[in-house]
Write a protein that holds these residues in place. Structure first.
Motif, short mmCIF file in Angstrom:
data_model
loop_
_atom_site.label_atom_id
_atom_site.label_comp_id
_atom_site.label_asym_id
_atom_site.label_seq_id
_atom_site.Cartn_x
_atom_site.Cartn_y
_atom_site.Cartn_z
N ARG A 1 0.83 -1.22 0.00
CA ARG A 1 0.00 0.00 0.00
C ARG A 1 0.85 1.25 0.00
O ARG A 1 0.37 2.35 -0.21
CB ARG A 1 -0.91 0.00 1.23
CG ARG A 1 -2.00 -1.04 1.16
CD ARG A 1 -2.65 -1.24 2.50
NE ARG A 1 -1.69 -1.76 3.48
CZ ARG A 1 -2.00 -2.14 4.70
NH1 ARG A 1 -3.24 -2.08 5.10
NH2 ARG A 1 -1.08 -2.60 5.52
N HIS A 2 2.15 1.11 0.28
CA HIS A 2 3.03 2.28 0.28
C HIS A 2 3.52 2.54 -1.14
O HIS A 2 4.35 1.80 -1.66
CB HIS A 2 4.21 2.07 1.23
CG HIS A 2 3.80 2.08 2.67
ND1 HIS A 2 4.58 1.58 3.67
CD2 HIS A 2 2.68 2.54 3.27
CE1 HIS A 2 3.96 1.74 4.84
NE2 HIS A 2 2.80 2.31 4.61
N ARG A 3 3.00 3.61 -1.72
CA ARG A 3 3.30 3.93 -3.11
C ARG A 3 4.27 5.10 -3.20
O ARG A 3 4.34 5.93 -2.29
CB ARG A 3 2.01 4.37 -3.84
CG ARG A 3 0.91 3.35 -3.85
CD ARG A 3 1.24 2.31 -4.84
NE ARG A 3 0.23 1.27 -4.87
CZ ARG A 3 -0.28 0.79 -6.00
NH1 ARG A 3 0.11 1.28 -7.17
NH2 ARG A 3 -1.16 -0.17 -5.98
N LEU A 4 4.94 5.20 -4.34
CA LEU A 4 5.72 6.40 -4.63
C LEU A 4 4.73 7.56 -4.74
O LEU A 4 3.62 7.39 -5.23
CB LEU A 4 6.45 6.25 -5.96
CG LEU A 4 7.54 5.19 -6.03
CD1 LEU A 4 8.12 5.13 -7.44
CD2 LEU A 4 8.66 5.50 -5.03
N ASN A 5 5.16 8.75 -4.29
CA ASN A 5 4.29 9.91 -4.47
C ASN A 5 4.72 10.75 -5.67
O ASN A 5 4.30 11.89 -5.84
CB ASN A 5 4.20 10.73 -3.18
CG ASN A 5 5.57 11.08 -2.64
OD1 ASN A 5 6.44 11.50 -3.39
ND2 ASN A 5 5.77 10.90 -1.34
N VAL A 6 5.60 10.19 -6.50
CA VAL A 6 6.05 10.84 -7.73
C VAL A 6 5.81 9.82 -8.85
O VAL A 6 6.10 8.63 -8.66
CB VAL A 6 7.56 11.19 -7.62
CG1 VAL A 6 8.11 11.73 -8.93
CG2 VAL A 6 7.82 12.16 -6.48
N PRO A 7 5.29 10.25 -10.01
CA PRO A 7 5.04 9.27 -11.08
C PRO A 7 6.33 8.59 -11.53
O PRO A 7 7.41 9.19 -11.50
CB PRO A 7 4.45 10.10 -12.23
CG PRO A 7 4.14 11.44 -11.66
CD PRO A 7 4.90 11.61 -10.39
N ALA A 8 6.20 7.33 -11.97
CA ALA A 8 7.38 6.52 -12.33
C ALA A 8 8.26 7.22 -13.37
O ALA A 8 9.48 7.10 -13.34
CB ALA A 8 6.92 5.16 -12.85
N GLY A 9 7.62 7.98 -14.26
CA GLY A 9 8.37 8.65 -15.32
C GLY A 9 9.29 9.74 -14.80
O GLY A 9 10.14 10.25 -15.54
N GLU B 1 17.89 10.20 -18.65
CA GLU B 1 17.24 9.00 -19.20
C GLU B 1 15.93 8.77 -18.45
O GLU B 1 15.80 7.84 -17.65
CB GLU B 1 18.12 7.77 -18.98
CG GLU B 1 19.16 7.53 -20.03
CD GLU B 1 19.93 6.25 -19.69
OE1 GLU B 1 19.30 5.19 -19.62
OE2 GLU B 1 21.14 6.35 -19.46
N PRO B 2 14.93 9.62 -18.70
CA PRO B 2 13.71 9.56 -17.87
C PRO B 2 12.97 8.23 -17.95
O PRO B 2 12.23 7.89 -17.03
CB PRO B 2 12.84 10.71 -18.42
CG PRO B 2 13.47 11.17 -19.68
CD PRO B 2 14.89 10.71 -19.70
N GLY B 3 13.19 7.44 -19.00
CA GLY B 3 12.46 6.19 -19.14
C GLY B 3 13.10 5.01 -18.43
O GLY B 3 12.57 3.89 -18.46
N ASP B 4 14.24 5.23 -17.77
CA ASP B 4 15.01 4.10 -17.22
C ASP B 4 14.21 3.27 -16.21
O ASP B 4 14.19 2.04 -16.29
CB ASP B 4 16.29 4.63 -16.57
CG ASP B 4 17.25 3.51 -16.22
OD1 ASP B 4 17.60 2.75 -17.13
OD2 ASP B 4 17.61 3.38 -15.04
#
Ligand SMILES: Cc1cc2nc3c(=O)[nH]c(=O)nc-3n(C[C@H](O)[C@H](O)[C@H](O)COP(=O)(O)OP(=O)(O)OC[C@H]3O[C@@H](n4cnc5c(N)ncnc54)[C@H](O)[C@@H]3O)c2cc1C
Length: 461
Positions: free
Chosen positions: A57-65, A73-76
């Motif tokens: 349930r603990h998610r990143l608070n920034v989008p994966a991109g 290399e933003p897609g890494d």
């Protein structure tokens, strides 16, 4: 051939891992043989406080991109997810934090393997207790908590924000009660929690803790001065909107007015305030640096809580879970202040809360500190930073937050950044204000690694 040089990275959370990756890659590119020593007490290098959680349930608070460990290399990270069990991963996703920890650990491992033959890496599972700068030619003597020492030509202090401070509102009685969690991120800190709970603070930490503690039959209460939860990210985010008004050089009062105009304009045009806030992100460090010390203090006191709830947002999936908890009254939020605590029934605690409606008494089993406050380094418990300050190898940053640096290189009491000692992330908070999230840390990590390699090359060895 000169003598082989040694770089010590102290702390291998996200920041230390990113520096180590960049040093390995840069050393190979430059053909510079060196020894790299990674000192981290945690079991797994690269996860640190934020990404060690195993709770889905603990998610990143920034989008994966926006979470690649390389800004160029933003897609890494998204590509890594696609190859590691999430084939449908997309840049807009808010991924489980434990996956990000695995990505960092894997990226570090691959960088170390890729640099074999050039960089000799050692991992020490202990803490650094001290670091004595011995002069330009002699480098630093690094003292380890297990009694050992290391001689280093360069040291990178990637220690994060350090131990959480015991908050002033936590009375002696509460601290002695055995029912108080000072640092909810300490391993196992929430394991013993039973019954209803009071969270003091209502930011992202409180949200994570509430989700972790949510269960049928339990009420999680949260209290904070403003009684505000972080806002949610949009389901379909729009690109950041650049501020049309010039902001540079404005004092705080002018900045407040200009930011309000910017937000109102973007809200009118797009029906969403978020792009306006996101458009300010690249300017924050510059605007903060230009404020007077008095204006910075006023911002922290009066504006930072509002800024934080809009700037550090919850992923939509988290926001939905929080709404469910609130609808079923398993999470109850109050605006107010903690006035005191006394012993309650069954070893629990009664909290007195001053709210707009008067003083309320709340009986709970446990109290959890979710204010996430870290003491100024000079008052902190970390002997490493205390020693550096006492020796004049570091000086506190603006408002006593973190330390003063010159592009990440520590400034000493003599005002000069002459030592081969660098830091990044939270210790630069006073200087940069926004410095603790990956989009900022990855840029600093790349710059610190290049500065370290440049330094090693300066004497031609
Ligand atoms: C719960 C939480 C969620 C977050 N979520 C996000 C997110 O989704 N996206 C985002 O961009 N940011 C997020 N952040 C911000 C986060 O601070 C950064 O992303 C990043 O994890 C900071 O890493 P760090 O290495 O600087 O610090 P830390 O993670 O604190 O790592 C520091 C490391 O240094 C070690 N250390 C400290 N002192 C010593 C010493 N004396 N000797 C040896 N080792 C030492 C510690 O053991 C630790 O492993 C989150 C933060 C938290 C707390």
């Amino acid at each position: 051939m000169g003598r082989r040089r040694t770089v010590v990275v102290v702390g291998v959370g996200a920041a230390g891992a990113m520096v180590a990756v960049r040093i390995c890659e840069g050393a190979v590119r430059r053909g510079r043989a060196l020894d790299l020593v990674l000192v981290e007490p945690g079991a797994v290098a690269g996860r640190g406080v934020a990404y060690a959680t195993d709770d889905p349930r603990h998610r990143l608070n920034v989008p994966a991109g926006n979470m690649s460990c390389r800004a160029e290399e933003p897609g890494d990270f998204v590509r890594w997810l696609c190859r590691h069990g999430v084939p449908e991963a997309a840049a807009a996703d808010f991924v489980e934090r434990r996956r990000y920890g695995a990505y960092l650990a894997d990226t570090l491992g691959r960088a170390i393997i890729g640099a074999r033959g050039t960089v000799r890496v050692r991992r020490l599972r202990t803490r650094v207790a001290g670091c004595r700068w011995r002069g330009a030619g002699a480098g630093a003597r690094v003292e380890l908590a297990d009694g050992g020492t290391l001689d280093a030509d360069c040291v990178v202090l990637a220690t994060g924000a350090g131990p959480v401070a015991v908050p002033g509102w936590a009375s002696e009685g509460l601290r002695a009660s055995g029912r108080f969690v000072v640092d909810p991120w300490a391993p196992g800190a929430l394991d013993a929690v039973r019954g209803d709970v009071l969270l003091v603070g209502s930011g992202l930490t409180a949200v994570d803790v509430a989700l972790r503690l949510d269960r049928v039959g339990r009420t999680v209460h949260a209290v904070s001065r403003g009684g505000r939860l972080p806002r949610a990210h949009a389901e379909h985010p729009r690109p950041a909107a650049v501020c049309e008004d010039p902001l540079d050089g404005l004092p705080l009062a002018g900045l407040r007015a200009a930011v309000r105009r910017h937000v109102a304009r973007v809200l009118r045009a797009q029906g969403d305030w978020r792009p306006a806030v996101d458009g300010l992100r690249p300017l924050t460090a510059r605007l903060w640096a230009a404020l007077s010390e008095e204006d910075r203090a006023a911002f922290v006191e009066r504006d930072s809580a509002l800024w934080n709830v809009h700037r550090h947002r919850m992923p939509p999936v988290t926001a939905r879970a929080v709404s469910r908890m609130r609808r079923t009254r398993r999470l109850r939020l109050r605006a107010g202040r903690v006035e005191g605590f006394w012993p309650g029934a069954d070893g629990g605690v009664v909290a007195a809360l001053a709210t707009a409606g008067g003083t309320e008494e709340l009986a709970v089993g446990w109290v959890v500190n979710c204010t996430g406050t870290h003491p100024p380094v000079a008052e902190g418990r970390d002997p490493l930073w205390r020693g550096l300050l006492a020796d004049g190898e570091a000086v506190p940053g603006p408002l006593g937050m973190g330390v003063a640096t010159d592009g990440g290189r520590l400034r000493g009491a003599d005002g000069r950044a002459a030592r081969a000692l660098w830091t990044l992330g939270a210790p630069r908070r006073g200087e940069l204000w926004e410095t603790t999230a990956v989009p900022e840390i990855r840029v600093q990590a790349a710059a610190v690694a290049e500065a370290v390699l440049d330094h090693l090359g300066e004497d031609g060895s």
